[in-house]
Write a protein that holds these residues in place. Structure first.
Motif, mmCIF file in Angstrom:
data_model
loop_
_atom_site.group_PDB
_atom_site.id
_atom_site.type_symbol
_atom_site.label_atom_id
_atom_site.label_comp_id
_atom_site.label_asym_id
_atom_site.label_seq_id
_atom_site.Cartn_x
_atom_site.Cartn_y
_atom_site.Cartn_z
ATOM 1 N N LEU A 196 14.457 73.334 13.998
ATOM 2 C CA LEU A 196 13.408 72.426 14.458
ATOM 3 C C LEU A 196 13.123 72.604 15.945
ATOM 4 C CD1 LEU A 196 14.364 69.124 12.586
ATOM 5 C CD2 LEU A 196 12.374 70.568 12.159
ATOM 6 N N ASP A 197 14.164 72.834 16.738
ATOM 7 C CA ASP A 197 13.975 73.051 18.168
ATOM 8 C C ASP A 197 13.151 74.304 18.436
ATOM 9 O OD1 ASP A 197 14.458 72.565 20.966
ATOM 10 O OD2 ASP A 197 15.885 74.226 20.896
ATOM 11 N N ASN A 198 13.386 75.353 17.700
ATOM 12 C CA ASN A 198 12.624 76.590 17.883
ATOM 13 C C ASN A 198 11.154 76.386 17.552
ATOM 14 O OD1 ASN A 198 14.926 78.015 18.656
ATOM 15 N ND2 ASN A 198 15.435 78.562 16.545
ATOM 16 N N TYR A 199 10.861 75.714 16.436
ATOM 17 C CA TYR A 199 9.464 75.500 16.059
ATOM 18 C C TYR A 199 8.754 74.555 17.031
ATOM 19 C CZ TYR A 199 10.115 78.028 11.690
ATOM 20 O OH TYR A 199 10.337 79.011 10.766
ATOM 21 N N LEU A 200 9.474 73.555 17.530
ATOM 22 C CA LEU A 200 8.859 72.672 18.524
ATOM 23 C C LEU A 200 8.529 73.431 19.813
ATOM 24 C CD1 LEU A 200 10.914 69.361 18.218
ATOM 25 C CD2 LEU A 200 8.473 69.633 17.840
ATOM 26 N N SER A 201 9.400 74.333 20.233
ATOM 27 C CA SER A 201 9.129 75.140 21.428
ATOM 28 C C SER A 201 7.913 76.031 21.234
ATOM 29 C CB SER A 201 10.356 75.992 21.771
ATOM 30 O OG SER A 201 11.486 75.185 21.996
ATOM 31 N N LEU A 202 7.781 76.613 20.030
ATOM 32 C CA LEU A 202 6.631 77.476 19.757
ATOM 33 C C LEU A 202 5.328 76.678 19.742
ATOM 34 C CD1 LEU A 202 8.149 79.741 16.963
ATOM 35 C CD2 LEU A 202 7.587 80.410 19.295
ATOM 36 N N ILE A 203 5.365 75.478 19.151
ATOM 37 C CA ILE A 203 4.154 74.655 19.116
ATOM 38 C C ILE A 203 3.787 74.182 20.520
ATOM 39 C CG2 ILE A 203 3.233 72.456 18.277
ATOM 40 C CD1 ILE A 203 4.921 72.902 15.731
ATOM 41 N N ALA A 204 4.797 73.826 21.334
ATOM 42 C CA ALA A 204 4.519 73.374 22.692
ATOM 43 C C ALA A 204 3.994 74.497 23.573
ATOM 44 C CB ALA A 204 5.775 72.787 23.315
ATOM 45 N N ALA A 205 4.391 75.751 23.269
ATOM 46 C CA ALA A 205 3.935 76.885 24.074
ATOM 47 C C ALA A 205 2.482 77.239 23.812
ATOM 48 C CB ALA A 205 4.803 78.110 23.798
ATOM 49 N N ALA A 206 1.846 76.602 22.802
ATOM 50 C CA ALA A 206 0.450 76.925 22.500
ATOM 51 C C ALA A 206 -0.488 76.457 23.603
ATOM 52 C CB ALA A 206 0.046 76.295 21.171
ATOM 53 N N SER A 207 -0.097 75.459 24.407
ATOM 54 C CA SER A 207 -0.958 74.938 25.472
ATOM 55 C C SER A 207 -0.825 75.736 26.763
ATOM 56 C CB SER A 207 -0.615 73.472 25.746
ATOM 57 O OG SER A 207 0.735 73.355 26.147
ATOM 58 N N ARG A 238 -3.126 82.187 17.937
ATOM 59 C CA ARG A 238 -3.390 80.833 17.464
ATOM 60 C C ARG A 238 -3.311 80.720 15.947
ATOM 61 N NH1 ARG A 238 -5.528 77.533 21.361
ATOM 62 N NH2 ARG A 238 -6.230 78.542 23.288
ATOM 63 N N THR A 239 -3.481 81.832 15.252
ATOM 64 C CA THR A 239 -3.465 81.774 13.784
ATOM 65 C C THR A 239 -2.104 81.407 13.228
ATOM 66 O OG1 THR A 239 -3.065 84.164 13.774
ATOM 67 C CG2 THR A 239 -5.352 83.421 13.571
ATOM 68 N N ASN A 240 -1.034 81.545 14.035
ATOM 69 C CA ASN A 240 0.308 81.229 13.561
ATOM 70 C C ASN A 240 0.655 79.745 13.676
ATOM 71 O OD1 ASN A 240 0.666 83.927 13.079
ATOM 72 N ND2 ASN A 240 1.807 84.325 14.960
ATOM 73 N N GLN A 241 -0.245 78.942 14.255
ATOM 74 C CA GLN A 241 0.053 77.524 14.435
ATOM 75 C C GLN A 241 0.249 76.819 13.099
ATOM 76 O OE1 GLN A 241 0.828 77.726 17.851
ATOM 77 N NE2 GLN A 241 0.115 75.616 17.749
ATOM 78 N N PHE A 248 3.600 74.639 11.848
ATOM 79 C CA PHE A 248 3.614 73.246 11.385
ATOM 80 C C PHE A 248 4.173 73.141 9.971
ATOM 81 C CE2 PHE A 248 0.523 72.519 14.833
ATOM 82 C CZ PHE A 248 1.046 71.361 15.354
ATOM 83 N N THR A 249 3.856 74.131 9.121
ATOM 84 C CA THR A 249 4.384 74.098 7.745
ATOM 85 C C THR A 249 5.900 74.237 7.736
ATOM 86 O OG1 THR A 249 2.311 75.126 7.007
ATOM 87 C CG2 THR A 249 4.161 75.158 5.477
ATOM 88 N N CYS A 290 -19.575 76.268 14.025
ATOM 89 C CA CYS A 290 -19.638 77.280 12.962
ATOM 90 C C CYS A 290 -18.260 77.387 12.344
ATOM 91 C CB CYS A 290 -20.106 78.629 13.513
ATOM 92 S SG CYS A 290 -19.041 79.307 14.783
ATOM 93 N N ARG A 291 -18.206 77.722 11.093
ATOM 94 C CA ARG A 291 -16.953 77.814 10.358
ATOM 95 C C ARG A 291 -16.743 79.243 9.899
ATOM 96 N NH1 ARG A 291 -14.449 73.215 8.783
ATOM 97 N NH2 ARG A 291 -15.532 71.257 9.166
ATOM 98 N N ASP A 292 -15.509 79.635 9.934
ATOM 99 C CA ASP A 292 -15.131 80.953 9.407
ATOM 100 C C ASP A 292 -13.801 80.809 8.708
ATOM 101 O OD1 ASP A 292 -13.565 80.506 11.553
ATOM 102 O OD2 ASP A 292 -14.182 82.282 12.703
ATOM 103 N N THR A 293 -13.102 81.862 8.558
ATOM 104 C CA THR A 293 -11.841 81.820 7.816
ATOM 105 C C THR A 293 -10.776 81.028 8.556
ATOM 106 O OG1 THR A 293 -11.230 83.905 8.844
ATOM 107 C CG2 THR A 293 -12.331 84.022 6.713
ATOM 108 N N GLU A 294 -10.893 80.925 9.878
ATOM 109 C CA GLU A 294 -9.879 80.215 10.654
ATOM 110 C C GLU A 294 -10.176 78.736 10.812
ATOM 111 O OE1 GLU A 294 -8.651 83.983 13.511
ATOM 112 O OE2 GLU A 294 -9.410 82.112 14.348
#
Length: 429
Positions: free
Chosen positions: A46-57, A65-68, A72-73, A156-160
């Protein structure tokens, strides 16, 4: 948790190695022993995933960004796993606590600690039980990207998913980098108000020192000039006094001589000659020329000699006193400079003495504080030593009682064995 895990496992192993530990309690301890590494692994995940999510900013992120969504999953799965692991640990620990409280060696302190740990585990299970379903139910909201609507540009919408205008994305990245640069720690410096006050004090002290030095120099020069003028006028007054005395004597002598001459020439008396003390030497010469045929010619020559001698004497006296005044003035200036230096040194020493007294008071306060701390530590050491001694005495008494019980049980076992052997022999006969 990774640092504490070896100590926890070692504690459980030592507890299983004690002779009073039953087989059931040992089995529960081993189950808890197997559950603790799972908790540590889940928390690190959980600590690793929280660090990765926090590093997105941050602008220096190392993943797209596609790995976000995947992050979360995986985090939702980790929360569910954490809930299950905590339930398992709570179950094993409850069983272990119930078995420990049945032992005769369980103290009240151990029971209180076990109850606190059990209540904390129950609170953790309930919190994770609420948090994991909430995160899982809102996973779609966390995974979806937020769209920005700007004037003149539609979403506009696309696959992402929904994306914003490239200009908005660029501006957002620039704002993020700007804010991250602003968050740099400021260097250590003096506060602005303190710096301004120090500068004013420095300038005022420098200006006042320079002004006082100039005023002191001007005053010394004025004093020197006034002293020289004073000595000059004193010398002039002394010389005038000497001249006055000489002129008075000369007038009295001339009057005596004039009376003698008038008494010697009765038939043809000469007109009286008025001689004033303020008459010039030229006037005196003219008077002498009027009576040149008489006996006054000898008197004129004597007056001229006396005037030349008095002038030379006056010049010598004036030169002597002028040199003396110059010497005394230089000595006075030297004494004044020495007095000023001594005064400044005395002020500096007084300031140093004040600072030394303040430092002495500060050190005395620190010494008193240290002595109080030492006394407090000594009291704590005394109480801790007495507590340890009392605990050791209680443990020794407990060990003695346990040894007595063991010897009694062994005696009883030996007596039962002997009685069984005797009964078997009787039956055999």
């Amino acid at each position: 948790m990774e640092k504490l895990l070896p100590y926890q496992l070692r504690s459980l192993e030592e507890e299983c190695a004690v002779s009073t530990c039953s087989a059931t309690l040992e089995a529960r301890n081993m189950e808890l022993h197997a559950s603790l590494p799972k908790l540590t692994a889940t928390l690190s995940k959980l600590d690793n995933y929280l660090s990765l999510i926090a590093a997105a900013s941050k602008s220096s992120r190392e993943h797209p960004r596609t790995n976000q969504a995947a992050f979360f999953t995986q985090m939702a799965g980790g929360l569910n796993q954490l809930h299950e692991v905590l339930k398992e640990i709570s179950k094993h620990y409850n069983t272990k606590v119930s078995l420990e409280h049945q032992l005769p060696t369980a103290t009240q302190k151990l029971k209180t600690t076990d109850e606190c740990v059990v209540s904390s585990l129950v609170a953790l299970v309930s919190c994770t039980g609420k948090f994991a379903p909430f995160f899982s139910s809102n996973l779609e909201f966390f995974v979806s990207r937020a769209g920005y609507r700007t004037r003149g540009v539609s979403l506009c919408r696309d696959t992402e998913g929904p994306v914003s205008s490239p200009v908005v994305t660029d501006l957002r990245d620039r704002a993020t980098s700007y804010i991250s640069r602003l968050k740099r720690p400021c260097p250590e410096s003096v506060p602005y108000k303190t710096a301004v006050l120090n500068r004013r004090t420095l300038l005022s002290s420098t200006e006042s020192r320079e002004g006082l030095a100039q005023q002191l120099t001007t005053a010394q020069e004025k004093i020197r000039g006034l002293e020289q003028e004073k000595e000059h006028w004193m010398l002039e007054a002394q010389l005038l006094q000497v001249r006055l005395e000489k002129e008075t004597k000369r007038v009295s002598q001339l009057e005596v001589d004039l009376r003698q001459l008038q008494a010697g020439q009765v038939l043809t008396p000469a007109p009286p000659v008025e001689v004033t003390p303020t008459a010039d030497p030229g006037d005196r010469k003219s008077v002498g020329s009027d009576v040149e045929t008489s006996m006054l010619g000898k008197l004129e020559s004597s007056v001229a000699d006396e005037s030349s001698e008095s002038e030379t004497r006056e010049q010598l006296i004036k030169a002597h006193f002028t040199g003396r005044v110059t010497e005394l003035t230089s000595q006075l200036q030297l004494a004044d400079s020495k007095a000023v230096n001594f005064n400044s040194e005395c002020r500096a020493l007084q300031q140093r003495l004040g600072l030394a007294e303040k430092a002495k008071e500060k050190f005395q306060e620190e010494l008193q504080t240290a002595q109080q701390k030492i006394a407090q530590l000594q009291d704590e050491l005394t109480t801790t030593t007495s507590n340890y001694e009392s605990q050791l005495s209680m443990m020794s008494e407990h060990l003695c009682s346990m040894n007595d019980k063991l010897t009694q049980q062994r005696d009883e076992i030996d007596a039962l064995k002997l009685s069984n052997k005797g009964s078997k022999k009787g039956k055999g006969r």
